[in-house]
Design a protein around this motif. Structure first.
Motif, PDB file in Angstrom:
ATOM      1  N   HIS A  40      -8.766  42.135  74.760  1.00 44.43           N
ATOM      2  CA  HIS A  40      -8.611  43.646  74.398  1.00 44.43           C
ATOM      3  C   HIS A  40      -9.607  44.513  75.237  1.00 44.43           C
ATOM      4  CE1 HIS A  40      -8.912  47.071  71.802  1.00 44.43           C
ATOM      5  NE2 HIS A  40      -7.691  46.712  71.173  1.00 44.43           N
ATOM      6  N   ARG A  41      -9.145  45.764  75.447  1.00 38.06           N
ATOM      7  CA  ARG A  41     -10.227  46.459  76.293  1.00 38.06           C
ATOM      8  C   ARG A  41     -11.406  46.860  75.379  1.00 38.06           C
ATOM      9  NH1 ARG A  41      -9.260  51.753  74.493  1.00 38.06           N
ATOM     10  NH2 ARG A  41      -7.714  51.974  73.419  1.00 38.06           N
ATOM     11  N   GLN A  42     -11.499  46.680  74.505  1.00 38.86           N
ATOM     12  CA  GLN A  42     -12.582  47.176  73.425  1.00 38.86           C
ATOM     13  C   GLN A  42     -13.464  45.992  73.156  1.00 38.86           C
ATOM     14  OE1 GLN A  42     -13.775  49.945  72.986  1.00 38.86           O
ATOM     15  NE2 GLN A  42     -12.315  51.607  72.647  1.00 38.86           N
TER      16      GLN A  42
ATOM     17  N   PRO B  86      -2.421  41.860  65.483  1.00 39.15           N
ATOM     18  CA  PRO B  86      -2.025  43.237  65.974  1.00 39.15           C
ATOM     19  C   PRO B  86      -2.547  43.495  67.399  1.00 39.15           C
ATOM     20  CG  PRO B  86      -3.744  43.409  64.328  1.00 39.15           C
ATOM     21  CD  PRO B  86      -3.269  41.577  64.450  1.00 39.15           C
ATOM     22  N   PRO B  87      -1.692  44.339  68.037  1.00 36.52           N
ATOM     23  CA  PRO B  87      -2.374  44.642  69.376  1.00 36.52           C
ATOM     24  C   PRO B  87      -3.200  45.851  69.505  1.00 36.52           C
ATOM     25  CG  PRO B  87      -0.018  45.754  68.964  1.00 36.52           C
ATOM     26  CD  PRO B  87      -0.364  44.633  67.766  1.00 36.52           C
ATOM     27  N   HIS B  88      -3.713  46.399  68.448  1.00 35.53           N
ATOM     28  CA  HIS B  88      -4.663  47.385  68.460  1.00 35.53           C
ATOM     29  C   HIS B  88      -6.049  46.615  68.139  1.00 35.53           C
ATOM     30  CE1 HIS B  88      -4.138  47.085  64.000  1.00 35.53           C
ATOM     31  NE2 HIS B  88      -5.543  47.468  63.973  1.00 35.53           N
ATOM     32  N   ALA B  89      -6.102  45.340  67.770  1.00 33.73           N
ATOM     33  CA  ALA B  89      -7.426  44.796  67.136  1.00 33.73           C
ATOM     34  C   ALA B  89      -8.247  44.034  68.326  1.00 33.73           C
ATOM     35  CB  ALA B  89      -7.095  43.802  65.941  1.00 33.73           C
TER      36      ALA B  89
ATOM     37  N   GLU C 117     -11.283  51.283  64.339  1.00 31.93           N
ATOM     38  CA  GLU C 117     -10.024  51.331  64.962  1.00 31.93           C
ATOM     39  C   GLU C 117      -9.533  50.298  65.435  1.00 31.93           C
ATOM     40  OE1 GLU C 117      -9.341  54.811  67.199  1.00 31.93           O
ATOM     41  OE2 GLU C 117      -9.261  56.366  65.268  1.00 31.93           O
ATOM     42  N   SER C 118     -10.770  49.431  66.124  1.00 30.35           N
ATOM     43  CA  SER C 118     -10.372  48.158  66.608  1.00 30.35           C
ATOM     44  C   SER C 118     -10.845  47.069  65.955  1.00 30.35           C
ATOM     45  CB  SER C 118     -11.189  48.059  68.079  1.00 30.35           C
ATOM     46  OG  SER C 118     -10.689  49.281  68.834  1.00 30.35           O
TER      47      SER C 118
END
Length: 335
Positions: free
Chosen positions: A232-234, A157-160, A266-267
């Motif tokens: 991912h940015r995180q 998923p894109p949020h992970a 959330e990540s």
């Protein structure tokens, strides 16, 4: 089982030069059958993942075990830069890409364990890993399930930023009410290296509680299997924060991960597939059979080649000039 032993024997023979070049192909063939199965199990559109995913492991200090290499050309193993030359040689014979961490671990369990965090949390230390979209870390005690990793990444998923798997032995009956203290108490009871740092680990837990973070009610993840999405940015922030917490909490990184996972909840996604299995408990002195065979065959081959050269030189010199026979024996046969 038979194919695994055949691959190990072939890899061991590769350590005996000049047999390396003639036997290299057979070693690749014997270890490639699993890679073919992995390819066949992936959807057609996802086979590009084979070149976008790196598998990473490592070992520091006294080498007592080497894990099975994942059946991919993108497998990396981190060792001390001061490690003996034979270790890197054996790893390369088994088709690992060797990465080195500057410095050495000596023989202290705390030092070697703390250094291992630098390979588990790469933080762009090695340019070789930067070209991959995903890095799958697994402890050297594990045999990783490569197919499961690819399948999870194929539907990422894109949020992970990170995928974590629950600890296979802790909180199995108490979730979702499990406490991080289960890990603290169990680790202290099991291994001396954790007992040596018990006071600082418990002090860290108390400080996290004072800061408002919960001691229970969250998954207790294992730190021996992690999937990072490097784009991912995180991801960078997650790794940097975890390293900061490890510096305070000590070597039991599953305790610090419990709280870092709350910060980056959330990540993080949960890796729900079968991640693999543990082959070694991390306590007994165990030399991997493949490593032992490689070292043994390498030594035997060197002795055989030396003896053969000695005999040939002696025969040739004796045939041409008996007067120089004694001198030739000394030059060819004396170590």
């Amino acid at each position: 089982m038979c194919s695994r032993w055949l691959a190990r024997i072939a890899g061991a023979l590769l350590s005996c030069r000049p047999l390396s070049q003639s036997l290299a192909l057979s070693g690749v063939v014997l270890s490639s059958w699993h890679a073919v199965l992995v390819l066949a199990s992936l959807p057609v559109l996802d086979r590009s993942l084979l070149h976008r995913v790196a598998f990473l492991s490592g070992h520091f200090g006294v080498v007592t075990y080497l894990p099975p290499k994942p059946p991919t050309d993108h497998s990396y193993f981190v060792i001390d830069s001061a490690a003996p030359d034979w270790l890197a040689e054996v790893l390369r014979e088994y088709n690992w890409h060797v990465l080195q961490l500057p410095g050495k671990s000596d023989y202290d369990a705390i030092n070697s364990t703390m250094r291992s965090k630098s390979s588990k949390i790469p933080q762009h230390r090695w340019a070789e890993l930067d070209r991959y979209d995903f890095v799958v870390w697994f402890d050297d005690k594990f045999q990783v399930n490569v197919s499961a990793a690819y399948r999870t990444i194929s539907s990422w998923p894109p949020h992970a930023a990170v995928a974590l798997h629950r600890h296979p032995k802790r909180c199995t009956a108490s979730f979702p009410g499990c406490s991080v203290m289960e890990e603290v108490d169990a680790a202290v009871q099991q291994q001396n290296r954790y007992r040596r740092q018990e006071s600082i680990t418990r002090a860290y837990v108390r400080e996290q509680q004072r800061l408002g973070r919960q001691l229970a009610g969250h998954p207790l993840y294992q730190a021996g299997f992690i999937v990072y999405w490097q784009r991912h940015r995180q991801t960078d922030s997650f790794q940097a924060t975890w390293m900061d917490h490890i510096a305070v909490a000590g070597i039991n990184d599953q305790v610090s991960l419990f709280f870092v996972a709350q910060i980056f909840a959330e990540s993080i996604i949960e890796f729900t597939r079968d991640w693999g299995r543990q082959l070694w408990d991390g306590q007994r002195i165990l030399v991997a059979p493949g490593t032992f065979i490689a070292l043994l065959v390498n030594s035997v081959c060197r002795l055989f080649v030396r003896a053969l050269v000695c005999v040939c030189v002696c025969v040739c010199v004796f045939a041409f000039n008996k007067a120089y026979f004694t001198a030739a024996v000394g030059l060819a046969c004396v170590p």
